[in-house]
Design a protein around this motif. Structure first.
Motif, short mmCIF file in Angstrom:
data_model
loop_
_atom_site.label_atom_id
_atom_site.label_comp_id
_atom_site.label_asym_id
_atom_site.label_seq_id
_atom_site.Cartn_x
_atom_site.Cartn_y
_atom_site.Cartn_z
N HIS A 82 50.68 34.25 -16.54
CA HIS A 82 49.86 34.49 -17.73
C HIS A 82 49.74 35.98 -18.01
O HIS A 82 49.85 36.43 -19.17
CB HIS A 82 48.47 33.87 -17.56
CG HIS A 82 47.52 34.20 -18.68
ND1 HIS A 82 47.64 33.65 -19.94
CD2 HIS A 82 46.46 35.06 -18.73
CE1 HIS A 82 46.69 34.13 -20.71
NE2 HIS A 82 45.96 34.99 -20.01
N SER A 83 49.51 36.78 -16.97
CA SER A 83 49.36 38.23 -17.15
C SER A 83 50.66 38.87 -17.62
O SER A 83 50.65 39.77 -18.47
CB SER A 83 48.91 38.87 -15.83
OG SER A 83 47.60 38.47 -15.50
N VAL B 21 49.68 46.32 -15.00
CA VAL B 21 50.01 45.12 -14.25
C VAL B 21 50.10 45.50 -12.77
O VAL B 21 50.94 46.32 -12.39
CB VAL B 21 51.34 44.51 -14.72
CG1 VAL B 21 51.65 43.24 -13.92
CG2 VAL B 21 51.30 44.20 -16.21
N GLN C 23 51.06 38.24 -21.19
CA GLN C 23 50.17 39.12 -21.94
C GLN C 23 50.76 40.53 -22.03
O GLN C 23 50.73 41.16 -23.10
CB GLN C 23 48.80 39.15 -21.27
CG GLN C 23 47.70 39.76 -22.10
CD GLN C 23 46.33 39.56 -21.46
OE1 GLN C 23 46.21 39.02 -20.36
NE2 GLN C 23 45.28 39.97 -22.17
N ALA D 197 47.35 48.34 -20.89
CA ALA D 197 47.22 47.48 -19.71
C ALA D 197 47.97 48.05 -18.52
O ALA D 197 48.91 48.85 -18.66
CB ALA D 197 47.75 46.08 -20.02
N LEU E 193 45.60 43.76 -15.11
CA LEU E 193 46.21 42.45 -15.00
C LEU E 193 46.83 42.24 -13.63
O LEU E 193 47.31 43.18 -13.00
CB LEU E 193 47.31 42.29 -16.06
CG LEU E 193 46.90 42.55 -17.52
CD1 LEU E 193 48.12 42.49 -18.42
CD2 LEU E 193 45.84 41.54 -17.96
N THR E 194 46.81 40.99 -13.17
CA THR E 194 47.55 40.64 -11.96
C THR E 194 48.98 40.32 -12.36
O THR E 194 49.34 40.34 -13.53
CB THR E 194 46.91 39.42 -11.28
OG1 THR E 194 46.90 38.33 -12.21
CG2 THR E 194 45.49 39.73 -10.84
#
Length: 323
Positions: A13-14, A170, A17, A168, A8-9
């Motif tokens: 939105h990321s 980030v 998430q 995930a 994820l960036t």
């Protein structure tokens, strides 16, 4: 645990998430100003157990609980005047304070490794702050690397160690400090250096107005916080490992239906399904619950040494040692 790790960036939105995943009990790596942390809901014992599993940690070392503000940290720990001065001077920043748990502390027993103290930090990084503020509860976040490997200071470092093992990552760029936080114990009437890190001794002592002590008081055979050693919680009752049954004056700590606890005075099962992650999450709480004045010993069913079983057996062996 997810078989594929999301990359994820650090856009809104990321981050939303990432927050959802943490709240769901999943593992998410994110940047702080020191190094990348492997984040999990610190109030969720099963999620915290997943950290040890992903990192391959050999023991249940205490983990640092990260929060978005000093006000939130006050709900988890009791701050002496010296600890409060340090928090006000250096938070957010690369400082971890080990303080006594507050009565309302929500950090899970496995994250504190059964201790009566808790390690707290308020990081100074825009991504970490956004995630922590949105999660709204303590987030355990040790360095996002396999145990024994070099700490991760970029998302690529995290991926090299943990891709496929966590939900995930980030990517917030390279971390500016690049070394772990300084850890200070503010217990009893002293302030002790437990681990040097991103905040200098000189800066700390300038705020305190007196020199730091070295290390904790008491025993030094198990970790009190990341990067140092001291005594963990051990039950007053003796502990029998790899037991096949328990007697009428004993407690029974079962696992997956192994052994016979039917004659025990009181019984609990770390995981009736034989799930080592569940067992790790329940370990410290169940040891405390079984450690009663009317119990002569805690008989523990055999725990397989694979995966988190190795760490569970390590902790139980320490609890069983003569003292």
């Amino acid at each position: 645990m997810a078989s594929d790790t999301l990359h994820l960036t650090a856009d809104r939105h990321s981050i939303e998430q990432a927050v959802r995943l943490i709240v769901e009990g999943r593992l998410v790596a994110f940047p702080t100003e020191t190094v990348y942390g492997l984040g999990a809901d610190a109030t969720n014992g099963r999620a915290v157990a997943g950290i040890y599993e992903a990192k391959g940690r050999p023991r249940f070392n205490p983990l640092i609980a990260h929060l978005a503000s000093f006000d939130l940290a006050r709900g988890q720990g009791r701050f002496s005047p010296a600890a409060e001065r340090l928090a006000k001077a250096f938070w957010p920043g690369p400082l971890t304070l080990v303080v006594p748990k507050s009565p309302g502390c929500t950090v899970s027993e496995i994250a504190t490794a059964g201790l009566d103290s808790v390690a707290l930090r308020v990081p100074d990084h825009v991504v970490a702050q956004a995630i922590l503020a949105a999660v709204g509860r303590p987030v355990a976040a040790p360095s996002a690397n396999r145990s024994g490997h070099v700490s991760a200071t970029t998302a690529a470092h995290v991926a090299a160690d943990l891709d496929g093992r966590i939900a995930a990552i980030v990517d917030g760029g390279a971390t500016p400090v690049g070394v772990e936080s300084t850890i200070l114990a503010c217990l009893e009437d002293r302030v002790a250096m437990l681990r040097p890190g991103g905040l200098s001794r000189e800066a700390v002592e300038a705020v305190l107005g007196f020199p730091l002590a070295e290390g904790p008081e008491g025993a030094a055979d198990e970790p009190l916080a990341p990067g140092m050693l001291a005594s963990h919680y051990a039950p007053k009752a003796s502990v029998r490992l790899d037991a096949q049954s328990a007697g009428p004056t004993e407690a029974w700590l079962g696992f997956g239906g192994r052994g016979d606890g039917s004659k025990a005075r009181v019984a609990a099962d770390l995981s009736p399904a034989g799930d080592l992650t569940e067992a790790a999450a329940n370990l410290f709480g169940m040891l405390r619950a079984l450690d009663r004045p009317d119990i002569s010993a805690i008989a523990v069913a055999p725990i397989p040494p694979r995966g988190l079983g190795e760490a569970i057996r390590d902790r139980l062996a320490r609890a069983a040692a003569e003292r």
